[in-house]
Design a protein around this motif. Sequence first.
Motif, PDB file in Angstrom:
ATOM      1  N   ALA A   1      12.596  11.654 -11.863  1.00  0.00           N
ATOM      2  CA  ALA A   1      13.642  10.753 -11.360  1.00  0.00           C
ATOM      3  C   ALA A   1      13.899  11.008  -9.877  1.00  0.00           C
ATOM      4  O   ALA A   1      14.093  10.065  -9.104  1.00  0.00           O
ATOM      5  N   LYS A   2      13.872  12.271  -9.485  1.00  0.00           N
ATOM      6  CA  LYS A   2      14.079  12.623  -8.074  1.00  0.00           C
ATOM      7  C   LYS A   2      12.983  12.001  -7.209  1.00  0.00           C
ATOM      8  O   LYS A   2      13.268  11.436  -6.153  1.00  0.00           O
ATOM      9  N   LEU A   3      11.745  12.068  -7.671  1.00  0.00           N
ATOM     10  CA  LEU A   3      10.647  11.476  -6.914  1.00  0.00           C
ATOM     11  C   LEU A   3      10.714   9.955  -6.957  1.00  0.00           C
ATOM     12  O   LEU A   3      10.365   9.290  -5.985  1.00  0.00           O
ATOM     13  N   ALA A   4      11.166   9.390  -8.069  1.00  0.00           N
ATOM     14  CA  ALA A   4      11.244   7.937  -8.201  1.00  0.00           C
ATOM     15  C   ALA A   4      12.302   7.335  -7.282  1.00  0.00           C
ATOM     16  O   ALA A   4      12.165   6.197  -6.847  1.00  0.00           O
ATOM     17  N   ILE A   5      13.342   8.076  -6.963  1.00  0.00           N
ATOM     18  CA  ILE A   5      14.394   7.574  -6.072  1.00  0.00           C
ATOM     19  C   ILE A   5      13.903   7.507  -4.627  1.00  0.00           C
ATOM     20  O   ILE A   5      14.157   6.551  -3.918  1.00  0.00           O
TER      21      ILE A   5
ATOM     22  N   TRP B   1      10.309   4.962   9.357  1.00  0.00           N
ATOM     23  CA  TRP B   1       9.565   4.169   8.380  1.00  0.00           C
ATOM     24  C   TRP B   1       9.823   4.680   6.963  1.00  0.00           C
ATOM     25  O   TRP B   1      10.000   3.882   6.044  1.00  0.00           O
ATOM     26  N   HIS B   2       9.852   6.002   6.784  1.00  0.00           N
ATOM     27  CA  HIS B   2      10.107   6.551   5.452  1.00  0.00           C
ATOM     28  C   HIS B   2      11.485   6.150   4.940  1.00  0.00           C
ATOM     29  O   HIS B   2      11.644   5.791   3.766  1.00  0.00           O
ATOM     30  N   ILE B   3      12.467   6.203   5.811  1.00  0.00           N
ATOM     31  CA  ILE B   3      13.827   5.838   5.397  1.00  0.00           C
ATOM     32  C   ILE B   3      13.883   4.356   5.029  1.00  0.00           C
ATOM     33  O   ILE B   3      14.407   3.994   3.973  1.00  0.00           O
ATOM     34  N   PHE B   4      13.319   3.504   5.875  1.00  0.00           N
ATOM     35  CA  PHE B   4      13.307   2.066   5.593  1.00  0.00           C
ATOM     36  C   PHE B   4      12.528   1.769   4.309  1.00  0.00           C
ATOM     37  O   PHE B   4      12.995   1.029   3.438  1.00  0.00           O
ATOM     38  N   GLY B   5      11.332   2.346   4.188  1.00  0.00           N
ATOM     39  CA  GLY B   5      10.513   2.123   2.998  1.00  0.00           C
ATOM     40  C   GLY B   5      11.187   2.629   1.729  1.00  0.00           C
ATOM     41  O   GLY B   5      11.108   1.988   0.675  1.00  0.00           O
ATOM     42  N   ASN B   6      11.852   3.772   1.814  1.00  0.00           N
ATOM     43  CA  ASN B   6      12.545   4.317   0.645  1.00  0.00           C
ATOM     44  C   ASN B   6      13.739   3.454   0.239  1.00  0.00           C
ATOM     45  O   ASN B   6      14.026   3.319  -0.955  1.00  0.00           O
ATOM     46  N   ILE B   7      14.421   2.872   1.207  1.00  0.00           N
ATOM     47  CA  ILE B   7      15.542   1.980   0.878  1.00  0.00           C
ATOM     48  C   ILE B   7      15.016   0.727   0.170  1.00  0.00           C
ATOM     49  O   ILE B   7      15.570   0.301  -0.845  1.00  0.00           O
ATOM     50  N   VAL B   8      13.918   0.162   0.694  1.00  0.00           N
ATOM     51  CA  VAL B   8      13.309  -1.006   0.039  1.00  0.00           C
ATOM     52  C   VAL B   8      12.833  -0.629  -1.360  1.00  0.00           C
ATOM     53  O   VAL B   8      13.066  -1.353  -2.326  1.00  0.00           O
ATOM     54  N   TRP B   9      12.167   0.530  -1.460  1.00  0.00           N
ATOM     55  CA  TRP B   9      11.692   1.024  -2.761  1.00  0.00           C
ATOM     56  C   TRP B   9      12.855   1.182  -3.741  1.00  0.00           C
ATOM     57  O   TRP B   9      12.766   0.768  -4.886  1.00  0.00           O
TER      58      TRP B   9
ATOM     59  N   ILE C   1       0.812  -1.221   0.000  1.00  0.00           N
ATOM     60  CA  ILE C   1       0.000   0.000   0.000  1.00  0.00           C
ATOM     61  C   ILE C   1       0.848   1.274   0.000  1.00  0.00           C
ATOM     62  O   ILE C   1       0.591   2.179  -0.796  1.00  0.00           O
ATOM     63  N   PRO C   2       1.872   1.412   0.844  1.00  0.00           N
ATOM     64  CA  PRO C   2       2.675   2.644   0.784  1.00  0.00           C
ATOM     65  C   PRO C   2       3.345   2.835  -0.580  1.00  0.00           C
ATOM     66  O   PRO C   2       3.468   3.958  -1.074  1.00  0.00           O
ATOM     67  N   PHE C   3       3.758   1.739  -1.204  1.00  0.00           N
ATOM     68  CA  PHE C   3       4.383   1.828  -2.519  1.00  0.00           C
ATOM     69  C   PHE C   3       3.350   2.177  -3.587  1.00  0.00           C
ATOM     70  O   PHE C   3       3.666   2.846  -4.568  1.00  0.00           O
ATOM     71  N   GLY C   4       2.111   1.720  -3.398  1.00  0.00           N
ATOM     72  CA  GLY C   4       1.030   2.101  -4.303  1.00  0.00           C
ATOM     73  C   GLY C   4       0.775   3.596  -4.256  1.00  0.00           C
ATOM     74  O   GLY C   4       0.603   4.248  -5.291  1.00  0.00           O
ATOM     75  N   PHE C   5       0.759   4.157  -3.050  1.00  0.00           N
ATOM     76  CA  PHE C   5       0.588   5.612  -2.924  1.00  0.00           C
ATOM     77  C   PHE C   5       1.765   6.354  -3.555  1.00  0.00           C
ATOM     78  O   PHE C   5       1.593   7.414  -4.153  1.00  0.00           O
TER      79      PHE C   5
END
Length: 131
Positions: free
Chosen positions: A111-115, A67-75, A38-42
């Motif tokens: 690209a900045k948002l995608a990272i 959570w944002h840092i962890f989720g962004n690393i996984v993303w 769900i967070p990745f869907g958003f």
Amino acid sequence: METISVIGNVFWIILGGWVNALAYFLGGLVMMITIVGIPFGFALWKLAVLALLPFGKDVKVERVTGWHIFGNIVWLLLFGWAIALSHVFFGILFFITIIGIPFGYENFKLAKLAIWPLGVSVKDRVSGLPM
């Protein structure tokens, strides 16, 4: 400035921005199927909004939590690098021509948002409202 953004967005949509936005939106729907995604869907829906109408929008960091840092690393490891790399590639292609420079800049913004999409918002440059 607002008129230039409208003209840029019209050309962006005509030249294929709607295809990018549709792909991000459908990817977001697929990610929403699982609870973990769900967070990745958003995040993909944020990319869809920016990919549909990028001119006149800013990408701003709103909050950074653990959570944002962890989720962004996984993303970044799973999806972000490929999405960002494609936008950087197209940004460089657009920068080759003078008329394509604004479109290249918008690809670099994507690209900045995608990272790093979690904890980041897309806001309208004129009104400051989130999109």
